[in-house]
Design a protein around this motif. Structure first.
Motif, PDB file in Angstrom:
ATOM      1  N   LEU A   1       0.945  -1.225   0.040  1.00  0.00           N
ATOM      2  CA  LEU A   1      -0.082  -0.084  -0.011  1.00  0.00           C
ATOM      3  C   LEU A   1       0.918   1.348  -0.056  1.00  0.00           C
ATOM      4  O   LEU A   1       1.777   1.346   0.737  1.00  0.00           O
ATOM      5  CB  LEU A   1      -0.833  -0.021   1.166  1.00  0.00           C
ATOM      6  CG  LEU A   1      -1.830  -1.062   1.557  1.00  0.00           C
ATOM      7  CD1 LEU A   1      -2.566  -1.290   2.824  1.00  0.00           C
ATOM      8  CD2 LEU A   1      -3.198  -1.159   0.410  1.00  0.00           C
ATOM      9  N   LEU A   2       0.514   2.157  -0.844  1.00  0.00           N
ATOM     10  CA  LEU A   2       1.133   3.539  -0.602  1.00  0.00           C
ATOM     11  C   LEU A   2       0.309   4.280   0.627  1.00  0.00           C
ATOM     12  O   LEU A   2      -1.009   4.212   0.459  1.00  0.00           O
ATOM     13  CB  LEU A   2       1.038   4.478  -1.961  1.00  0.00           C
ATOM     14  CG  LEU A   2       2.058   3.763  -3.046  1.00  0.00           C
ATOM     15  CD1 LEU A   2       1.718   4.623  -4.195  1.00  0.00           C
ATOM     16  CD2 LEU A   2       3.523   4.104  -2.621  1.00  0.00           C
TER      17      LEU A   2
ATOM     18  N   ALA B   1       0.543   3.870  -9.282  1.00  0.00           N
ATOM     19  CA  ALA B   1       1.241   4.289  -8.065  1.00  0.00           C
ATOM     20  C   ALA B   1       2.506   5.165  -8.813  1.00  0.00           C
ATOM     21  O   ALA B   1       2.930   5.927  -7.884  1.00  0.00           O
ATOM     22  CB  ALA B   1       1.936   2.900  -7.804  1.00  0.00           C
ATOM     23  N   ARG B   2       2.940   4.983  -9.988  1.00  0.00           N
ATOM     24  CA  ARG B   2       3.898   5.924 -10.456  1.00  0.00           C
ATOM     25  C   ARG B   2       3.589   7.193 -10.410  1.00  0.00           C
ATOM     26  O   ARG B   2       4.249   8.103  -9.951  1.00  0.00           O
ATOM     27  CB  ARG B   2       4.252   5.213 -11.724  1.00  0.00           C
ATOM     28  CG  ARG B   2       5.510   6.170 -12.449  1.00  0.00           C
ATOM     29  CD  ARG B   2       6.127   5.301 -13.565  1.00  0.00           C
ATOM     30  NE  ARG B   2       5.040   5.133 -14.518  1.00  0.00           N
ATOM     31  CZ  ARG B   2       4.896   3.767 -14.796  1.00  0.00           C
ATOM     32  NH1 ARG B   2       5.291   2.545 -14.075  1.00  0.00           N
ATOM     33  NH2 ARG B   2       3.819   3.372 -15.752  1.00  0.00           N
ATOM     34  N   GLN B   3       2.260   7.519 -10.723  1.00  0.00           N
ATOM     35  CA  GLN B   3       1.749   8.879 -11.056  1.00  0.00           C
ATOM     36  C   GLN B   3       1.468   9.481  -9.538  1.00  0.00           C
ATOM     37  O   GLN B   3       1.892  10.704  -9.155  1.00  0.00           O
ATOM     38  CB  GLN B   3       0.299   8.893 -11.597  1.00  0.00           C
ATOM     39  CG  GLN B   3       0.385   8.334 -13.007  1.00  0.00           C
ATOM     40  CD  GLN B   3      -1.039   8.060 -13.735  1.00  0.00           C
ATOM     41  OE1 GLN B   3      -1.974   8.165 -12.962  1.00  0.00           O
ATOM     42  NE2 GLN B   3      -0.995   8.039 -15.000  1.00  0.00           N
TER      43      GLN B   3
ATOM     44  N   ARG C   1       4.508   6.574   1.949  1.00  0.00           N
ATOM     45  CA  ARG C   1       5.484   5.643   2.436  1.00  0.00           C
ATOM     46  C   ARG C   1       4.725   4.270   1.720  1.00  0.00           C
ATOM     47  O   ARG C   1       3.771   4.186   1.518  1.00  0.00           O
ATOM     48  CB  ARG C   1       5.239   5.689   3.912  1.00  0.00           C
ATOM     49  CG  ARG C   1       5.674   6.840   4.925  1.00  0.00           C
ATOM     50  CD  ARG C   1       5.941   6.633   6.122  1.00  0.00           C
ATOM     51  NE  ARG C   1       6.216   7.884   6.840  1.00  0.00           N
ATOM     52  CZ  ARG C   1       6.534   8.101   7.957  1.00  0.00           C
ATOM     53  NH1 ARG C   1       6.738   7.165   9.038  1.00  0.00           N
ATOM     54  NH2 ARG C   1       6.543   9.109   8.653  1.00  0.00           N
ATOM     55  N   ILE C   2       5.729   3.333   2.209  1.00  0.00           N
ATOM     56  CA  ILE C   2       5.203   1.786   1.921  1.00  0.00           C
ATOM     57  C   ILE C   2       4.445   1.213   2.946  1.00  0.00           C
ATOM     58  O   ILE C   2       5.072   1.348   4.027  1.00  0.00           O
ATOM     59  CB  ILE C   2       6.355   0.969   1.241  1.00  0.00           C
ATOM     60  CG1 ILE C   2       6.762   1.484  -0.136  1.00  0.00           C
ATOM     61  CG2 ILE C   2       6.012  -0.304   1.062  1.00  0.00           C
ATOM     62  CD1 ILE C   2       5.819   1.098  -1.032  1.00  0.00           C
ATOM     63  N   GLY C   3       3.405   0.458   2.842  1.00  0.00           N
ATOM     64  CA  GLY C   3       2.923  -0.412   3.777  1.00  0.00           C
ATOM     65  C   GLY C   3       2.799  -1.732   3.255  1.00  0.00           C
ATOM     66  O   GLY C   3       2.496  -1.944   1.991  1.00  0.00           O
ATOM     67  N   LEU C   4       2.861  -2.834   4.058  1.00  0.00           N
ATOM     68  CA  LEU C   4       2.699  -4.187   3.592  1.00  0.00           C
ATOM     69  C   LEU C   4       1.878  -5.043   4.655  1.00  0.00           C
ATOM     70  O   LEU C   4       1.964  -4.696   5.940  1.00  0.00           O
ATOM     71  CB  LEU C   4       4.095  -5.050   3.697  1.00  0.00           C
ATOM     72  CG  LEU C   4       5.131  -4.424   2.732  1.00  0.00           C
ATOM     73  CD1 LEU C   4       6.628  -5.114   2.949  1.00  0.00           C
ATOM     74  CD2 LEU C   4       4.745  -4.663   1.314  1.00  0.00           C
TER      75      LEU C   4
ATOM     76  N   VAL D   1      -6.569  -1.721  -4.761  1.00  0.00           N
ATOM     77  CA  VAL D   1      -6.291  -0.443  -3.784  1.00  0.00           C
ATOM     78  C   VAL D   1      -4.815  -0.143  -3.807  1.00  0.00           C
ATOM     79  O   VAL D   1      -4.024  -0.972  -3.899  1.00  0.00           O
ATOM     80  CB  VAL D   1      -6.569  -1.196  -2.682  1.00  0.00           C
ATOM     81  CG1 VAL D   1      -6.097   0.118  -1.505  1.00  0.00           C
ATOM     82  CG2 VAL D   1      -7.922  -1.552  -2.244  1.00  0.00           C
ATOM     83  N   VAL D   2      -4.505   0.937  -4.174  1.00  0.00           N
ATOM     84  CA  VAL D   2      -3.031   1.669  -4.169  1.00  0.00           C
ATOM     85  C   VAL D   2      -2.505   2.252  -3.155  1.00  0.00           C
ATOM     86  O   VAL D   2      -1.694   2.087  -2.542  1.00  0.00           O
ATOM     87  CB  VAL D   2      -2.700   2.331  -5.709  1.00  0.00           C
ATOM     88  CG1 VAL D   2      -1.422   2.849  -5.715  1.00  0.00           C
ATOM     89  CG2 VAL D   2      -3.018   1.345  -7.027  1.00  0.00           C
TER      90      VAL D   2
END
Length: 274
Positions: A63-64, A156-158, A167-170, A212-213
């Motif tokens: 997840l972003l 996600a890139r945009q 941040r990154i979530g996992l 979900v991004v």
């Protein structure tokens, strides 16, 4: 209690020491709640996409995240997580159409003053349906769908380019809807519990190739591989959006018809709860 399965996935897929064949080095981070690991620093460009493509092997959905605070010491409230550990709500216990119809009747049609003029203006905003819940939009034709993974990677890139602090979530989960349920995301300002929200999202995953991004404390961004291609279908999707997040409709002056026009061929669905 720490989620041992999540730790196992992190250690097994992303070992602390560099090893040949490891494709995604993991940033420093910590578990904010047992089901959710969060990076301490912003996500480098390309990391979400690589983690996303590793999901089939790692079992960890990326997840972003856009927390309220900017410091490293986040808590669940900064990310829109409900207090306490929710476990894994049974999404099978929810019917997406029943949920959306109920939200339409309770939230979209709610007129706090009861004034007849305001009621008439509200129903005009909801044309062509008015007070009647129109039902779910049909699933998109398979031939019209783009690759969901490519669409998610592109969004996600945009998002990372426009919001470099994300941040990154996992989360150990089968997909994005299940990830939000597992970590107890409830950034809807009380509109629905995490299991109910996730059940609707999973329905969109199945019908429209949604993924979900990005998740914030009160916002949500989905990529959509098979958006509506015409206004008739888009109106039904717009009604679902209005039920799911009334603020999307009522914070603008477009009415349901204008909102639906914006959904035609749109590959990103965004939601924000006031």
């Amino acid at each position: 209690m720490i989620d041992s399965e999540l730790l196992s996935g992190l250690r097994g897929r992303f070992p602390d020491r560099s090893a040949e064949g490891r494709t995604v080095p993991l940033l420093p981070g910590r578990q904010v709640v047992p089901a959710l690991w969060v990076s301490e620093a912003a996500a480098p460009e390309g990391m979400w996409q690589r983690l996303h493509r590793e999901h089939a092997v790692s079992g960890l959905w990326p997840l972003l995240l856009e927390p309220r605070g900017e410091g490293p010491d986040l808590d669940g409230a900064d990310l829109g997580l409900a207090p306490g550990q929710p476990g894994k709500p049974a999404l099978e216990g929810y019917d997406p159409e029943v949920l959306l119809r109920g939200w339409w009747e309770r939230a979209v049609l709610w007129c706090p003053t009861g004034d007849p003029q305001e009621r008439a203006e509200l129903l005009e905003t909801l044309e062509p349906f008015g007070a009647a819940w129109p039902g779910l939009a049909p699933a998109a034709a398979a031939a019209a769908a783009r690759d969901p993974q490519d669409c998610a990677d592109r969004l996600a890139r945009q998002l990372l380019r426009s919001r470099p602090g994300l941040r990154i979530g996992l989360v150990r989960a089968d997909g994005g809807a299940e990830a939000l349920a597992a970590c107890g995301w409830n950034g809807t300002n009380g509109h629905g519990d995490s299991g109910a929200i996730a059940a609707v999202l999973r329905s969109w995953q199945e019908r429209f190739g949604a993924r979900v991004v990005q998740v914030g404390a009160d916002s949500l961004y989905l990529s959509v591989a098979a958006p509506p291609t015409g206004l008739e279908e888009a109106l039904l999707v717009a009604a679902e959006h209005a039920a799911f997040c009334p603020d999307n409709l009522f914070q603008s002056d477009e009415g349901l018809g204008g909102y639906a026009e914006e959904l035609v061929d749109e590959g990103c669905w965004s939601f924000w709860w006031d």
